[in-house]
Design an enzyme around this catalytic site. Structure first.
Site, mmCIF file in Angstrom:
data_model
loop_
_atom_site.group_PDB
_atom_site.id
_atom_site.type_symbol
_atom_site.label_atom_id
_atom_site.label_comp_id
_atom_site.label_asym_id
_atom_site.label_seq_id
_atom_site.Cartn_x
_atom_site.Cartn_y
_atom_site.Cartn_z
ATOM 1 N N LYS A 200 0.840 -1.194 0.000
ATOM 2 C CA LYS A 200 0.000 0.000 0.000
ATOM 3 C C LYS A 200 0.883 1.254 0.000
ATOM 4 O O LYS A 200 0.664 2.176 -0.761
ATOM 5 C CB LYS A 200 -0.920 -0.010 1.223
ATOM 6 C CG LYS A 200 -1.782 1.212 1.317
ATOM 7 C CD LYS A 200 -2.812 1.132 2.404
ATOM 8 C CE LYS A 200 -3.538 2.470 2.487
ATOM 9 N NZ LYS A 200 -4.546 2.501 3.539
ATOM 10 N N GLU A 206 10.554 -4.619 4.638
ATOM 11 C CA GLU A 206 10.729 -5.999 4.177
ATOM 12 C C GLU A 206 10.412 -6.113 2.686
ATOM 13 O O GLU A 206 11.159 -6.721 1.908
ATOM 14 C CB GLU A 206 9.802 -6.949 4.948
ATOM 15 C CG GLU A 206 10.088 -7.070 6.429
ATOM 16 C CD GLU A 206 9.251 -6.123 7.268
ATOM 17 O OE1 GLU A 206 9.031 -4.970 6.844
ATOM 18 O OE2 GLU A 206 8.834 -6.528 8.364
ATOM 19 N N GLY A 260 -4.772 -1.988 4.532
ATOM 20 C CA GLY A 260 -3.927 -3.105 4.113
ATOM 21 C C GLY A 260 -4.614 -4.451 4.297
ATOM 22 O O GLY A 260 -4.632 -5.292 3.388
ATOM 23 N N ARG A 261 -5.226 -4.649 5.468
ATOM 24 C CA ARG A 261 -5.829 -5.967 5.721
ATOM 25 C C ARG A 261 -7.178 -6.151 5.030
ATOM 26 O O ARG A 261 -7.838 -7.163 5.221
ATOM 27 C CB ARG A 261 -5.912 -6.231 7.228
ATOM 28 C CG ARG A 261 -6.548 -5.152 8.054
ATOM 29 C CD ARG A 261 -6.200 -5.318 9.524
ATOM 30 N NE ARG A 261 -6.616 -4.180 10.320
ATOM 31 C CZ ARG A 261 -5.883 -3.086 10.492
ATOM 32 N NH1 ARG A 261 -4.712 -2.967 9.908
ATOM 33 N NH2 ARG A 261 -6.326 -2.089 11.244
ATOM 34 N N GLU A 346 -4.999 -7.096 14.378
ATOM 35 C CA GLU A 346 -4.461 -5.782 14.014
ATOM 36 C C GLU A 346 -5.575 -4.732 14.036
ATOM 37 O O GLU A 346 -5.325 -3.561 14.282
ATOM 38 C CB GLU A 346 -3.767 -5.825 12.637
ATOM 39 C CG GLU A 346 -2.773 -4.680 12.458
ATOM 40 C CD GLU A 346 -1.945 -4.758 11.185
ATOM 41 O OE1 GLU A 346 -2.527 -4.705 10.093
ATOM 42 O OE2 GLU A 346 -0.707 -4.862 11.282
ATOM 43 N N HIS A 377 -4.785 -34.001 16.400
ATOM 44 C CA HIS A 377 -3.712 -34.850 16.939
ATOM 45 C C HIS A 377 -2.617 -34.001 17.556
ATOM 46 O O HIS A 377 -1.486 -34.463 17.728
ATOM 47 C CB HIS A 377 -3.158 -35.747 15.826
ATOM 48 C CG HIS A 377 -4.221 -36.634 15.248
ATOM 49 N ND1 HIS A 377 -4.491 -37.898 15.719
ATOM 50 C CD2 HIS A 377 -5.143 -36.394 14.283
ATOM 51 C CE1 HIS A 377 -5.510 -38.411 15.041
ATOM 52 N NE2 HIS A 377 -5.928 -37.514 14.166
ATOM 53 N N LYS A 486 9.147 -1.036 14.712
ATOM 54 C CA LYS A 486 9.814 -0.642 13.453
ATOM 55 C C LYS A 486 10.858 0.430 13.743
ATOM 56 O O LYS A 486 11.965 0.411 13.202
ATOM 57 C CB LYS A 486 8.800 -0.082 12.452
ATOM 58 C CG LYS A 486 7.838 -1.110 11.875
ATOM 59 C CD LYS A 486 6.981 -0.444 10.791
ATOM 60 C CE LYS A 486 5.761 -1.260 10.450
ATOM 61 N NZ LYS A 486 4.844 -0.615 9.515
HETATM 62 O O1 F6P Z 1 2.816 -3.619 9.833
HETATM 63 C C1 F6P Z 1 1.568 -3.128 9.586
HETATM 64 C C2 F6P Z 1 1.182 -2.984 8.139
HETATM 65 O O2 F6P Z 1 1.030 -1.630 7.892
HETATM 66 C C3 F6P Z 1 -0.098 -3.741 7.812
HETATM 67 O O3 F6P Z 1 -1.238 -3.112 8.240
HETATM 68 C C4 F6P Z 1 0.012 -3.868 6.339
HETATM 69 O O4 F6P Z 1 -0.872 -4.823 5.833
HETATM 70 C C5 F6P Z 1 1.472 -4.242 6.205
HETATM 71 O O5 F6P Z 1 2.130 -3.493 7.217
HETATM 72 C C6 F6P Z 1 2.082 -3.978 4.866
HETATM 73 O O6 F6P Z 1 2.028 -2.625 4.530
HETATM 74 P P1 F6P Z 1 2.228 -2.169 3.023
HETATM 75 O O7 F6P Z 1 1.128 -2.779 2.227
HETATM 76 O O8 F6P Z 1 2.181 -0.677 3.037
HETATM 77 O O9 F6P Z 1 3.557 -2.680 2.561
#
Ligand code: F6P
Length: 521
Positions: A200, A206, A260-261, A346, A377, A486
């Site tokens: 987003k 990462e 995002g979610r 979240e 199990h 972060k």
């Molecule tokens: O760590 C939180 C977060 O902002 C989530 O809400 C989101 O889905 C994820 O990191 C990834 O964010 P982005 O889509 O901006 O890379």
């Protein structure tokens, strides 16, 4: 919430009901199976193994009304700024519908339709082999890079709809652990691989580090000009994606009012459309849209997301249940607990309300779960005889998901047996064999695990989260709790490069241990 007469009535009712076993409620009311099972988006949702009566539901409805749930639903769908801290609407429903809705006086539907058309044209071209890699080869593999909401939905959907996956094979990279990158690209040919970078913000550490590694991997094999044939971006920050090196036409945007979610319905879902085709993706959207319509229009008493939210809240706040297990009786739903963990924890893992005041009651329970029957199990022992109680969601598909019909019969027998055993328990003379029972569960029966019903299931959970957030007074659409870690990681990273850094003594100590044992410095 605690100061409403509706909540006081509920606690009094709870004190009377808590002494009764769910089994006893069944004996008193053998019709509760029919009366407590409600359809939504083609899914039957059975609440009859919850510790609830008709009176409980009535009082919960009073609470929902007292806390303004009907009005909140209207505000949500009308595009009002329900995400108060970020001053944005939360209009992910618009991505899967066709109702016109305005943000700041502009109807957003034409742009959503244009974006959807671009996804259709692009994914059809890749699947048909018309979109070719830099050397003219057809795309056979997709590497989807993203984290959190930018990967969990596509990963779940592609796994769940594996029988429909007739397009390029999709692999995912979410973790910054270098093993994730190595494992994902092992055996892939850059010339026939498309990389989808979903973020987003297009700034998440990462994702951007993994995307840069992928760019090096493609460029090393095919030259830097190959990027335009091998990378696309799904983002709400198109400017950043262009700065990163993507041509405009490789950027598939979505609006910043898509959390995002909640983004799997947007261009973040491109890997789904690549894997199963746009028709399947459209069906996924249609399943979710059907639930949106019901959520918006059904009376609260028959409104499944409302019921699910209220029953969850009853378990959490009235009965004091601290954890909630999602038990998918479908091996293809292995990623559902992780998806719901982000969606619920979240969104509603918060301790203050939208005005910053303490919520005053416990909020989101721990969400966890597993794939059944293997979980039986493993951790079901804890569910049956542990000292803590978890509420459970059982997810089953009426129709088989593979060819061996007898396997499916066994799967269903186990699903039914587990929810019965959790509720009924067993009394014996040997204490170690006693299962106390009276453990509550909801069962979701999907006619089949297909795009439409998967879409419906996820939308039911999304709206459940909204209902609970409304009653708790929480803004479910922000996530400031993830920022602190972060920031600290940003301070620590230079020390891992050997630079001087201002570190907490506990961190300095562990860094020393790591470096003695071989960590890079
Ligand atoms: O760590 C939180 C977060 O902002 C989530 O809400 C989101 O889905 C994820 O990191 C990834 O964010 P982005 O889509 O901006 O890379």
């Amino acid at each position: 919430m605690k100061d409403t007469p509706a909540w006081r009535a509920l606690t009094a009712h709870r004190d009377a009901l808590a002494r009764q076993r769910i089994e006893a409620l069944w004996r008193q009311d053998p019709r509760r199976g029919d009366d407590f099972t409600f359809p939504c988006g083609g899914i039957a949702v059975d609440f009859s193994k919850q510790k609830i009566t008709r009176e409980t539901l009535k009082l919960l409805m009073d609470l929902a009304r007292a806390r303004g749930v009907p009005h909140a639903i209207e505000r949500l769908f009308a595009g009002e700024r329900v995400n108060a801290s970020e001053k944005r609407p939360a209009l992910h429903m618009a991505l899967r519908g066709d109702e016109h809705v305005s943000v700041d006086g502009t109807d957003v539907m034409p742009e959503i339709e244009r974006n959807r058309d671009r996804i259709r044209v692009f994914t059809n071209a890749v699947r048909a082999g018309q979109w070719k890699g830099a050397t003219g080869l057809k795309i056979t593999h997709v590497v989807a890079i993203g984290i959190g909401g930018s990967v969990l939905g596509p990963q779940l959907a592609i796994e769940a709809l594996h029988d429909r996956a007739n397009g390029p094979e999709v692999r995912f990279i979410a973790n910054i652990d270098p093993a994730d990158f190595d494992d994902a690209v092992t055996g892939l040919k850059p010339a026939s691989t498309l990389v989808v970078v979903a973020s987003k913000t297009f700034t998440t550490q990462e994702t951007m580090v993994n995307a840069a590694a992928a760019r090096n991997w493609i460029s090393a094999a095919l030259g830097p000009d190959a990027v335009s044939k091998h990378f696309i971006g799904a983002t709400a920050n198109a400017g950043e994606a262009v700065k990163w090196g993507l041509p405009d036409c490789n950027v598939f945007p979505f609006h910043d009012w898509v959390g995002g979610r909640y983004s799997l319905w947007s261009s973040v879902g491109i890997p789904i459309a690549l894997a199963i085709g746009m028709q399947g993706f459209d069906e996924l959207l249609a399943g979710a849209h059907a639930v949106d319509l019901e959520f918006r229009s059904c009376p609260l008493e028959r409104n499944v997301p409302v019921l699910l939210g209220l029953v969850g809240l009853w378990n959490r706040n009235a009965l004091g249940i601290p954890s909630h297990a999602v038990l998918g009786y479908a091996s293809r739903l292995a990623s559902l607990p992780a998806y719901l963990q982000q969606l619920e924890m979240e969104s509603n893992g918060k301790r203050v309300d939208a005005e910053g005041r303490p919520v005053g009651v416990e909020t989101c329970p721990v969400i966890w779960g597993g794939t059944e029957t293997p979980g039986q199990h493993a951790f079901h022992q804890w569910l049956h005889q542990g000292t803590d109680i978890a509420s459970c969601d059982f997810i089953v598909s009426a129709k088989p998901m593979g060819n061996e019909i007898d396997h499916h019969r066994i799967l269903l027998a186990n699903a039914l047996a587990q929810s019965e055993a959790l509720m009924a328990g067993v009394e014996t003379k040997e204490p170690w064999r006693v299962c106390p029972g009276d453990r509550m569960s909801t069962t979701f029966v999907l006619p089949q695990l297909d795009p439409r019903h998967l879409g419906a299931l996820l939308a039911i959970y999304e709206h459940k989260v909204f209902v609970q957030a409304t009653i708790w007074g929480i803004n479910p659409f922000d996530q400031f709790g993830v920022e602190l870690g972060k920031t600290i990681a940003g301070r620590i990273l230079p020390a891992l490069h050997g630079a001087e850094a201002d570190l907490h003594p506990a961190t300095r100590h562990l860094l020393g241990v790591l470096q003695k044992l071989g960590a890079p410095h």
